[in-house]
Structures are given as structure tokens and as C-alpha cells.
Design a protein around this motif. Structure first.
Motif, short mmCIF file in Angstrom:
data_model
loop_
_atom_site.label_atom_id
_atom_site.label_comp_id
_atom_site.label_asym_id
_atom_site.label_seq_id
_atom_site.Cartn_x
_atom_site.Cartn_y
_atom_site.Cartn_z
N ILE A 1 0.88 -1.19 0.00
CA ILE A 1 0.00 0.00 0.00
C ILE A 1 0.91 1.23 0.00
CG2 ILE A 1 -1.76 1.25 1.31
CD1 ILE A 1 -2.56 -1.60 2.39
N CYS A 2 0.82 1.99 -1.06
CA CYS A 2 1.84 3.02 -1.28
C CYS A 2 1.23 4.38 -1.56
CB CYS A 2 2.74 2.61 -2.45
SG CYS A 2 4.20 3.64 -2.58
N GLU A 3 1.92 5.38 -1.01
CA GLU A 3 1.52 6.77 -1.22
C GLU A 3 1.76 7.22 -2.66
OE1 GLU A 3 2.15 9.39 2.64
OE2 GLU A 3 3.37 10.04 0.96
N LEU A 4 2.74 6.61 -3.30
CA LEU A 4 3.12 7.05 -4.65
C LEU A 4 2.48 6.15 -5.71
CD1 LEU A 4 6.90 7.97 -4.26
CD2 LEU A 4 4.86 9.26 -3.64
N ASP A 5 2.71 6.52 -6.95
CA ASP A 5 2.20 5.69 -8.05
C ASP A 5 3.17 5.76 -9.23
OD1 ASP A 5 1.70 8.30 -8.60
OD2 ASP A 5 -0.41 8.07 -9.12
N CYS A 6 4.37 5.26 -8.99
CA CYS A 6 5.41 5.27 -10.03
C CYS A 6 4.89 4.49 -11.24
CB CYS A 6 6.69 4.64 -9.50
SG CYS A 6 7.29 5.43 -7.99
N LYS A 7 5.12 5.05 -12.42
CA LYS A 7 4.49 4.47 -13.62
C LYS A 7 5.03 3.10 -14.01
CE LYS A 7 2.79 8.62 -15.92
NZ LYS A 7 3.26 9.62 -14.93
N PHE A 8 6.26 2.81 -13.62
CA PHE A 8 6.85 1.52 -14.00
C PHE A 8 6.50 0.42 -13.00
CE2 PHE A 8 9.86 3.61 -11.21
CZ PHE A 8 10.09 2.61 -10.28
N CYS A 9 5.77 0.77 -11.92
CA CYS A 9 5.59 -0.16 -10.79
C CYS A 9 4.29 -0.94 -10.91
CB CYS A 9 5.61 0.64 -9.48
SG CYS A 9 5.34 -0.39 -8.03
N SER A 10 4.38 -2.26 -10.76
CA SER A 10 3.19 -3.12 -10.82
C SER A 10 2.79 -3.59 -9.43
CB SER A 10 3.50 -4.36 -11.65
OG SER A 10 4.18 -4.02 -12.82
N PHE A 11 3.58 -3.22 -8.46
CA PHE A 11 3.46 -3.77 -7.11
C PHE A 11 2.48 -2.99 -6.24
CE2 PHE A 11 5.60 -3.59 -2.79
CZ PHE A 11 5.24 -4.86 -2.37
N TYR A 12 2.46 -1.68 -6.38
CA TYR A 12 1.71 -0.87 -5.41
C TYR A 12 0.20 -0.95 -5.62
CZ TYR A 12 0.36 2.75 -8.78
OH TYR A 12 -0.23 3.41 -9.82
N ARG A 13 -0.52 -0.75 -4.52
CA ARG A 13 -1.97 -0.63 -4.54
C ARG A 13 -2.35 0.51 -3.59
NH1 ARG A 13 -1.04 -3.61 -8.00
NH2 ARG A 13 -1.95 -5.62 -8.55
N GLY B 1 9.56 -2.86 1.08
CA GLY B 1 8.12 -2.63 0.95
C GLY B 1 7.82 -1.32 0.24
N SER B 2 6.60 -0.87 0.44
CA SER B 2 6.13 0.35 -0.22
C SER B 2 6.26 1.53 0.75
CB SER B 2 4.66 0.14 -0.59
OG SER B 2 3.97 -0.24 0.60
N LEU B 3 5.71 2.67 0.38
CA LEU B 3 5.67 3.82 1.30
C LEU B 3 4.25 3.86 1.86
CD1 LEU B 3 7.65 6.41 -0.88
CD2 LEU B 3 8.49 4.52 0.52
N ASP B 4 4.07 3.13 2.95
CA ASP B 4 2.73 2.89 3.49
C ASP B 4 2.40 3.92 4.58
OD1 ASP B 4 0.50 1.95 4.88
OD2 ASP B 4 1.01 -0.16 4.53
N ASP C 1 7.43 11.77 -8.13
CA ASP C 1 7.31 12.07 -6.69
C ASP C 1 8.30 11.29 -5.83
OD1 ASP C 1 5.16 13.76 -7.23
OD2 ASP C 1 3.84 12.01 -7.42
N LYS C 2 9.11 10.52 -6.48
CA LYS C 2 10.07 9.69 -5.73
C LYS C 2 11.42 10.39 -5.68
CE LYS C 2 11.17 4.81 -5.95
NZ LYS C 2 10.81 3.63 -6.73
N ILE C 3 12.24 10.05 -4.70
CA ILE C 3 13.54 10.70 -4.58
C ILE C 3 14.39 10.47 -5.83
CG2 ILE C 3 13.65 10.67 -2.06
CD1 ILE C 3 15.52 8.21 -2.29
S1 SF4 Z 1 6.08 0.68 -4.21
FE1 SF4 Z 1 7.95 1.87 -4.69
S2 SF4 Z 1 8.10 1.84 -6.93
FE2 SF4 Z 1 5.99 1.22 -6.37
S3 SF4 Z 1 4.79 3.11 -6.41
FE3 SF4 Z 1 5.51 2.85 -4.32
S4 SF4 Z 1 7.45 4.00 -4.23
FE4 SF4 Z 1 6.95 3.71 -6.40
#
Ligand code: SF4
Length: 370
Positions: A77-89, A122-125, A202-204
Motif C-alpha cells: 500500500i503506497c503513497e506514490l504511483d510510479c508508472k513503472f511499478c506493478s506492485f503498489y496498490r 516494501g512500499s511507502l505505506d 514524486d520519488k527521490i
Molecule cells: S512501491 Fe515503490 S516503486 Fe511502487 S509506487 Fe511505491 S514507491 Fe513507487
């Protein structure tokens, strides 16, 4: 230094335009930005592998390392939504999960005398408190203090610092005191502001990523480094990335290994293309040649498949990561590799490539040679 070269190799190095780089390699002379670009662009992938193998064997002889490890991806569960990422929700979205500490400890307990390393990313939860991370590390050490804990990318460390009002040094010192041993190398992506603005605005960026690792090295935490390639970055941007890592290693000598990570196109907004086997092999070889101060180059077999991982041992790679057991980030992006590679299969992959399998700990101390 004069090196007797098998005649067809000499002719081929001249023909491929890599002879001057060969001369630099045998003199242990540092390769330039232009050399790196030329190596990436060569069509003679076997000569590229030949050069990378010279450096690989200079550093690590015939050994290929592996570790008995377990990956924990504690939340997606992540605050961001990086376009290449399939992992976050997002919270409440289908497929979102967050492990409790007990769930994490339940995964580790049955393996406590078998695994040597736990790899935590993990993500940025936004819902997780600081105590969750500290107690996670402390709790795993209580299960077995001999387990090496490799945890939290620079992106997570930066997030903890901002979320909990601490400096990078304070975050890292508290985690170290709880039992953190080393850090993984993820989150670096590609050190390019152009790519960052398009794929992960939005990521470092490079500056913060390098600052976190510099701080970790300063307080005695060894770390690793990665590069995510095969999306929209140029070859020049890849080489700049390698040189930035090389510069920091000159300064701190705190990196253990470099892991080139191929982008996977499934289930993410960017929806690019798969990298090919040859692109992957080239990335290992160029990294081995450019990173003359990194002791190890790793192929994370989950990301390339075991067949490319096996061949990569002739393209600069001296480490195949480990047993893994449970990985979610690449598998949610379409990886068709298994979740777990038993030790005897890793040993076979290494032996069949003519290398000597060496089981290691997180610091590359030898546990057993097969
Ligand atoms: S889990 Fe990591 S790569 Fe994926 S959206 Fe969040 S910060 Fe970006």
C-alpha cells in the motif's frame, strides 16, 4: 603488461573496435564514460563477455556466490504511483495487503535455522508507525540473532525520515541498534532527472538516494546498489548512473554488490517492452567493466530467469542471489520465474557453468564451498 591472446580473439577485438578497452582492462585502468557507451553499443557480445569475465575472475576467481535467504515484501500500500511499478496498490484496492508483525514472524520462525539472510523491502505505506519497522527488525533478531537483516531501500529510509521527523542518520542508527545489518540497493531506478520526471516524479532522485547510502556507509552499514533498465532510459543515462555509483564507492567503499534489474512491462502504467536476454547479459558485462571498485556483480535470477542467470556467470556475474522463497514485486510485474530455488538447484546451475558454488552470508563471508 603483455598478455598472450588467442589469435582469433585478438583479430576479433580489433574488428569490434574494443581492443583499446581490452588494453585498459589488462592494465586495470579505469574506463571512461565514452568507453561505457561504446561497450553498450557493441554488437560483439561475446567479446564484451570475454572482457567482463577477465575482471570477474580477477575479483572472484571461479567462485559464484549464493545465499539462503527469504524475501519479505511487508506491504504494497503506497503513497506514490510510479508508472513503472506493478506492485503498489491504494488502501482498499483489490490486491492491497499489509502484513502484521506476527505474520512476518510466522514466516521466519519455521526457517530460523535454515536461512542466513532476510531481505525486507516494501512500499511507502502511510498507515504504518515507526515502531512497526523497529519492532520488525528487533523481532526477527529475537527469533535468531544470527540471521542477517538486509532491509529498507533508500526510498523507504527517506520516507521514514520525512514521516517521523528524523534525519537519515537518526533513522539508520535506530534501525541499526534494533538489528539492521545491511541495506538492499533498490529504488535507485536510473539516475536521470529526465526519466524521473516522466516515470517517478514524486520519488527521490539521485541526490537523495546517494545521500542515504553515503550516510549508511558513514555509520558502518554496508549497502547494495541497483539500476532499473530497459524502460525509457538511454544508454548514456545508464552509463552516467554507473559512474555516479562508482564515484560514491571511491568515497566510502561501502557498497557490496551491484544488481542490474531489467524492467518488466506487465500490469504497470508505463507498459513498455520486455528486455531481451542479450540486453540483460550486456548490462551485467558493462557493469562489471565500469564498476572497477565494486567487489561483486549480482544476477537476481527472479528478474532474468534462471537460464540467463546461468549464462550471466560468463558475463561478469559472480553472485546469483539465493533461495528467495517469496517475492512479490517482480511477480506482480509478470515474472514467470518460480518463487523458490532450492539450494541443490542453485548449486547445479553454478556447477554446470563450470564455476565453484560458494554459500555466503550477507557480507560475502564463506559459509560453505561445494
Ligand atoms: S512501491 Fe515503490 S516503486 Fe511502487 S509506487 Fe511505491 S514507491 Fe513507487
Amino acid at each position: 603488461m603483455k598478455v598472450e591472446l588467442y589469435q582469433p580473439y585478438e583479430e576479433r577485438l580489433v574488428k569490434s573496435g574494443l581492443y583499446d578497452i581490452f588494453e585498459k582492462v589488462i592494465e586495470s585502468e579505469r574506463l571512461s564514460f565514452e568507453d561505457g557507451v561504446r561497450l553498450y553499443r557493441t554488437d560483439d557480445v561475446l567479446m564484451l563477455g570475454y572482457l567482463a569475465n577477465m575482471v570477474r575472475e580477477k575479483f572472484n576467481g571461479n567462485r559464484t556466490y549464493f545465499v539462503k535467504n527469504h524475501i519479505i515484501n511487508y506491504s504494497n500500500i503506497c503513497e506514490l504511483d510510479c508508472k513503472f511499478c506493478s506492485f503498489y496498490r491504494k488502501e482498499g484496492q483489490a490486491g492491497a495487503y499489509r502484513f502484521t508483525l506476527e505474520q512476518i514472524f510466522d514466516k521466519i520462525r519455521p526457517l530460523k535455522d535454515d536461512i542466513v539472510e532476510v531481505h525486507i523491502v516494501g512500499s511507502l505505506d502511510p498507515k504504518l508507525p515507526w515502531e512497526y519497522y523497529v519492532d520488525m527488525i528487533r523481532g526477527i533478531k529475537e527469533i535468531n540473532p544470527r540471521i542477517n537483516i538486509k532491509a529498507f531501500t533508500a526510498v523507504e529510509i527517506d520516507y521514514f525520515a520525512r514521516m517521523f521527523g528524523k534525519s537519515y542518520e537518526e533513522v539508520l542508527l535506530e534501525l541499526k541498534e534494533a538489528g539492521l545489518d545491511t541495506m538492499p540497493g533498490g529504488g535507485a531506478e536510473v539516475f536521470s532527472e529526465r526519466v524521473r520526471e516522466k516515470l517517478f516524479p514524486d520519488k527521490i532522485g539521485a541526490e537523495e538516494w546517494l545521500a542515504v547510502h553515503r550516510t549508511a556507509h558513514k555509520i558502518g552499514i554496508k549497502t547494495n546498489a541497483t539500476m532499473l533498465y530497459g524502460h525509457m532510459e538511454t544508454i548514456e543515462e545508464r552509463v552516467v548512473h554507473l559512474i555516479k555509483l562508482r564515484d560514491l564507492q571511491d568515497e566510502t567503499n561501502g557498497f557490496l554488490t551491484f544488481i542490474p534489474l531489467p524492467y518488466h512491462p506487465k500490469n504497470n502504467k508505463y507498459a513498455g517492452e520486455w528486455t531481451t536476454g542479450l540486453q540483460n547479459l550486456k548490462s551485467f558485462a558493462v557493469a562489471r567493466l565500469m564498476l572497477d571498485n565494486f567487489p561483486h556483480i549480482k544476477c537476481f535470477w527472479i528478474s532474468t530467469g534462471v537460464k540467463v542467470a546461468q549464462v550471466s556467470q560468463s558475463f561478469g556475474v559472480d553472485d546469483l542471489d539465493g533461495t528467495v522463497r517469496e517475492e512479490r514485486i517482480y511477480h506482480m510485474a509478470g515474472a514467470d520465474t518460480s518463487q523458490y530455488l532450492p539450494k541443490n538447484q542453485i548449486i547445479k546451475l553454478i556447477k554446470d557453468a563450470g564455476r565453484t558454488p560458494v554459500e555466503r552470508d550477507a557480507y560475502y563471508n564463506v559459509i560453505a564451498e561445494y
